[in-house]
Design a protein around this motif. Structure first.
Motif, PDB file in Angstrom:
ATOM      1  N   ALA A 348       2.067   2.644  43.432  1.00  0.00           N
ATOM      2  CA  ALA A 348       1.575   1.474  42.602  1.00  0.00           C
ATOM      3  C   ALA A 348       2.202   0.351  42.227  1.00  0.00           C
ATOM      4  O   ALA A 348       1.778  -0.987  42.332  1.00  0.00           O
ATOM      5  CB  ALA A 348       0.997   2.137  41.360  1.00  0.00           C
ATOM      6  N   LEU A 349       3.428   0.443  41.816  1.00  0.00           N
ATOM      7  CA  LEU A 349       4.528  -0.709  41.464  1.00  0.00           C
ATOM      8  C   LEU A 349       4.895  -1.411  42.412  1.00  0.00           C
ATOM      9  O   LEU A 349       5.034  -2.556  42.413  1.00  0.00           O
ATOM     10  CB  LEU A 349       5.786   0.083  40.553  1.00  0.00           C
ATOM     11  CG  LEU A 349       5.584   0.720  39.422  1.00  0.00           C
ATOM     12  CD1 LEU A 349       6.881   1.167  38.779  1.00  0.00           C
ATOM     13  CD2 LEU A 349       4.934  -0.293  38.235  1.00  0.00           C
ATOM     14  N   GLN A 350       5.002  -0.704  43.706  1.00  0.00           N
ATOM     15  CA  GLN A 350       5.315  -1.366  44.772  1.00  0.00           C
ATOM     16  C   GLN A 350       4.166  -2.468  45.105  1.00  0.00           C
ATOM     17  O   GLN A 350       4.435  -3.627  45.806  1.00  0.00           O
ATOM     18  CB  GLN A 350       5.571  -0.493  46.064  1.00  0.00           C
ATOM     19  CG  GLN A 350       6.082  -0.889  47.372  1.00  0.00           C
ATOM     20  CD  GLN A 350       7.595  -1.281  46.943  1.00  0.00           C
ATOM     21  OE1 GLN A 350       8.195  -1.905  46.150  1.00  0.00           O
ATOM     22  NE2 GLN A 350       8.375  -0.337  47.943  1.00  0.00           N
ATOM     23  N   GLU A 351       3.024  -1.953  45.067  1.00  0.00           N
ATOM     24  CA  GLU A 351       1.814  -3.156  45.216  1.00  0.00           C
ATOM     25  C   GLU A 351       1.784  -3.989  44.317  1.00  0.00           C
ATOM     26  O   GLU A 351       1.372  -5.224  44.669  1.00  0.00           O
ATOM     27  CB  GLU A 351       0.554  -2.211  45.413  1.00  0.00           C
ATOM     28  CG  GLU A 351      -0.652  -2.781  45.879  1.00  0.00           C
ATOM     29  CD  GLU A 351      -1.563  -2.193  46.470  1.00  0.00           C
ATOM     30  OE1 GLU A 351      -2.993  -2.332  46.234  1.00  0.00           O
ATOM     31  OE2 GLU A 351      -1.528  -1.407  47.304  1.00  0.00           O
ATOM     32  N   LEU A 352       2.200  -3.838  42.967  1.00  0.00           N
ATOM     33  CA  LEU A 352       1.997  -4.909  42.138  1.00  0.00           C
ATOM     34  C   LEU A 352       3.287  -5.782  42.078  1.00  0.00           C
ATOM     35  O   LEU A 352       3.330  -6.813  41.357  1.00  0.00           O
ATOM     36  CB  LEU A 352       2.050  -4.174  40.592  1.00  0.00           C
ATOM     37  CG  LEU A 352       0.604  -3.321  40.375  1.00  0.00           C
ATOM     38  CD1 LEU A 352       0.794  -2.532  39.018  1.00  0.00           C
ATOM     39  CD2 LEU A 352      -0.447  -4.159  40.564  1.00  0.00           C
ATOM     40  N   ASN A 353       4.259  -5.429  42.900  1.00  0.00           N
ATOM     41  CA  ASN A 353       5.534  -5.807  42.644  1.00  0.00           C
ATOM     42  C   ASN A 353       5.700  -7.106  43.469  1.00  0.00           C
ATOM     43  O   ASN A 353       5.775  -7.439  44.862  1.00  0.00           O
ATOM     44  CB  ASN A 353       6.704  -4.859  43.356  1.00  0.00           C
ATOM     45  CG  ASN A 353       8.044  -5.573  43.332  1.00  0.00           C
ATOM     46  OD1 ASN A 353       8.332  -6.765  42.457  1.00  0.00           O
ATOM     47  ND2 ASN A 353       8.928  -4.870  43.958  1.00  0.00           N
ATOM     48  N   ASP A 354       5.331  -8.348  42.930  1.00  0.00           N
ATOM     49  CA  ASP A 354       5.682  -9.913  43.193  1.00  0.00           C
ATOM     50  C   ASP A 354       6.285 -10.659  42.534  1.00  0.00           C
ATOM     51  O   ASP A 354       6.584 -10.373  41.414  1.00  0.00           O
ATOM     52  CB  ASP A 354       4.267 -10.364  43.984  1.00  0.00           C
ATOM     53  CG  ASP A 354       3.198 -10.426  42.858  1.00  0.00           C
ATOM     54  OD1 ASP A 354       3.843 -10.725  41.717  1.00  0.00           O
ATOM     55  OD2 ASP A 354       1.984 -10.190  42.999  1.00  0.00           O
ATOM     56  N   VAL A 355       6.360 -11.920  42.891  1.00  0.00           N
ATOM     57  CA  VAL A 355       7.142 -13.052  42.215  1.00  0.00           C
ATOM     58  C   VAL A 355       6.494 -13.224  40.830  1.00  0.00           C
ATOM     59  O   VAL A 355       7.244 -13.770  39.778  1.00  0.00           O
ATOM     60  CB  VAL A 355       7.528 -14.309  43.165  1.00  0.00           C
ATOM     61  CG1 VAL A 355       8.264 -15.146  42.431  1.00  0.00           C
ATOM     62  CG2 VAL A 355       7.779 -13.832  44.445  1.00  0.00           C
ATOM     63  N   SER A 356       5.353 -12.942  40.826  1.00  0.00           N
ATOM     64  CA  SER A 356       4.568 -13.639  39.633  1.00  0.00           C
ATOM     65  C   SER A 356       4.429 -12.302  38.733  1.00  0.00           C
ATOM     66  O   SER A 356       3.759 -12.739  37.740  1.00  0.00           O
ATOM     67  CB  SER A 356       3.174 -14.047  40.037  1.00  0.00           C
ATOM     68  OG  SER A 356       2.471 -13.047  40.401  1.00  0.00           O
TER      69      SER A 356
END
Length: 579
Positions: A348-356
């Motif tokens: 789940a965190l990997q999916e939410l993990n972006d620059v913003s």
């Protein structure tokens, strides 16, 4: 030409090294550099194509560039002592061969195919305790030696037999195993046969994708077991008197205190096996008959950290994505230890993990290091608890917070406060199913009005073993088997069921690998009203099912009908869910 000291060539450009070795002239290097401007290719490759030097010359120059010597193995003979210094498994895994070995100083010279295989040197120092010196040789020559001397792998049984026959290692433990000569144990832990055994066990466990390796002392034996797909398998046990030596070797590798045998200790070993990073978390526990050691294998290449690869069905995946993309609220993943909760949350965190998105995690322990996440380790000794970390997190301007586990009221309250102030909080609990998580939080002391205001969804999960594809076969289930799931033969409705016959690939278990089954309870207004009225878990479960929640057992039944798992597995993992 006289041999040139590799240190004189270290770090220099390849063309310069080849010139210094007398393999090419400066004019030839300049010609290759001119071609390189129009064609992107390594200069070594261009010089070989132009016919100015050989591939072997380039290999020698690359070794010199790394400050290493080049050796010719075409006429090399390996004495028995040198050949036996490394196990076949180790040689095949790291693609290196021993060239020289001094058992007294434990100095080992190894030949590698490439100068950049530095992790092999580090791992052999750690695993085997050798003082390693590396040289480079022709890959074909190394392959020839591996084929000639190491094609037949040495098994754990072979090494255990050799250890049992070695009289020097007997008598390590004193009367009743209580009094131990520490110097003798340290000496035995550095014996090449003991090191080789431990090395083989580790490599075998990693190869078989084991999750844990157990070394257990008992009154009359010392057991070695490893857990694959949630089930323990026993290996050939080494002689009982070698227990202290094996334990001490593990303690040396994980930087623990060898002399301390009365207190539990924790450590860590980092390896790279077959090019993949592997973390070993080591726990040592003093018992009546010696120290019990458990190594948790965290093989990052073996973990699927993507939401669409963890086993969620398309509709469940849509539900779960909606939950984790909320701007605030609490999403809880629940299940017993070893049910894959951490993997689901990391995905789940990997999916939410972006620059913003700013993501902070409080974990005990941090299992996988993920780029882009600020991960914090809970440490009881320094009073760095979940609650304390959470308080600090709120001052770090996060968007998403992961709390390893809600263990107490203080952590629960701060998690609620974090979600009320506009953060998405992900966490875990240990409960049997999704509806009973509400009762667990109420038991901790969290007020029902806070739960209804913050909890967005609860995901319960279990891991069930999947049928081995090599020995999968159709079969007709007995009536008693169906009754365990509360089914009658007519309920199957002509569906074909499968099981594993058992083969070498699956250790004759009929299963290979595991899959997750899920139960997702998304919060609705009517569910919130029931929680406010302090309705029982059964009432919440029934209401959630009417609202479309698929229970763990129903998810398991779907996996059975699709031929992915068996009735036995689903009954074993979901028995407590159907009351």
């Amino acid at each position: 030409m006289p041999a040139i000291d590799p240190s004189e060539m270290k770090g220099r450009k390849l063309g310069r090294v080849l010139t210094k070795l007398g393999r090419v002239s400066r004019e030839q290097v300049h010609e290759a550099l001119a071609i390189q401007k129009t064609r992107k290719a390594p200069i070594g490759q261009l010089l070989v194509e132009l016919g100015y030097c050989t591939q072997r010359d380039v290999l020698e120059a690359l070794a010199g560039q790394a400050g290493m010597s080049y050796v010719d193995l075409s006429k090399a003979e390996l004495p028995d002592e040198v050949r036996d210094s490394l196990a076949a498994e180790t040689v095949q895994t790291y693609q290196v061969v021993p060239v020289e070995y001094n058992p007294r100083s434990k100095r080992l010279k190894i030949a590698m195919k490439s100068a950049d295989n530095f992790r092999a040197v580090d791992d052999l120092r750690l695993l085997m305790g050798f003082n390693v010196e590396a040289v480079v040789a022709d890959p074909a020559g190394i392959d020839a030696i591996i084929k000639k001397h190491y094609s037949k792998g040495e098994s754990v049984t072979d090494v255990v037999s050799a250890l049992a026959a070695d009289d020097r290692l007997k008598g390590l433990a004193g009367k009743g195993g209580q009094s131990i000569d520490l110097d003798a144990v340290v000496e035995a832990s550095e014996d090449n046969k003991v090191i080789k055994l431990l090395n083989l066990v580790l490599l075998q466990a990693i190869k078989d994708r084991a999750s844990d390796i157990h070394f257990e002392p008992f009154e009359h034996e010392f057991k070695m077991r490893y857990r694959i797909d949630g089930v323990l398998y026993e290996m050939v046990p080494p002689p009982k008197h070698l227990g202290p030596a094996i334990t001490s070797r593990i303690k040396v590798m994980s930087s623990m205190d060898i002399a301390e045998r009365r207190l539990p200790q924790d450590g860590r070993i980092e390896l790279v096996v077959g090019g993949a990073p592997v973390d070993l978390r080591v726990s040592v526990l003093p018992t009546m008959h010696g120290e019990s050691v458990v190594m948790r294998v965290l093989d990052r290449s073996n973990v699927k950290l993507q939401l669409d690869r963890i086993g969620l069905r398309p509709d469940d995946l849509t539900h779960f994505r909606k939950l984790i993309n909320r701007p605030n609220g609490i999403v809880i993943v629940t299940g017993p230890t070893g049910s894959g909760k951490t993997t689901t949350l990391y995905a789940a965190l990997q999916e939410l993990n972006d620059v913003s998105t700013k993501i902070l995690t409080a974990e005990d322990p941090v299992e996988y290091d993920i780029d882009g996440l600020c991960q914090c380790q809970v440490n009881v000794e320094t009073e760095t608890t979940f609650a304390r970390l959470l308080r600090s997190f709120l001052r770090q301007d996060p968007d998403v917070i992961l709390v390893g586990e809600i263990r107490d009221l203080e952590t629960g309250i701060i998690a609620v406060q974090a979600s009320l102030t506009g953060h998405l909080v992900l966490s875990t609990l240990h409960t049997n199913d999704a509806p009973s998580s509400i009762l667990r939080l109420v038991d901790l002391g969290v007020e029902t009005f806070l739960l209804t205001a913050t909890i967005e969804g609860i995901v319960a999960q279990r891991l069930v073993r999947t049928i081995c594809p090599n020995c999968k076969e159709k079969y007709e289930p007995k009536e008693e088997e169906l009754m365990e799931l509360g089914l009658l033969p007519e309920d199957i409705g002509g569906r074909q069921l499968y099981r594993g016959r058992g083969c070498e690939a699956c250790h004759n278990s009929g299963y290979k690998g595991r899959m997750a089954i899920f139960e997702i309870m998304a919060m609705t207004d009517s569910l919130r009203e029931l929680i406010m009225k302090k309705a029982s878990t059964n009432v919440l479960r029934e209401h959630a099912r009417k609202s479309g929640m698929r229970t763990l057992r129903e998810s398991g039944l779907m996996a059975i009908y699709e031929g992915q798992t068996t009735i036995d597995e689903v009954v074993r993992e979901t028995l407590a869910d159907e009351v």
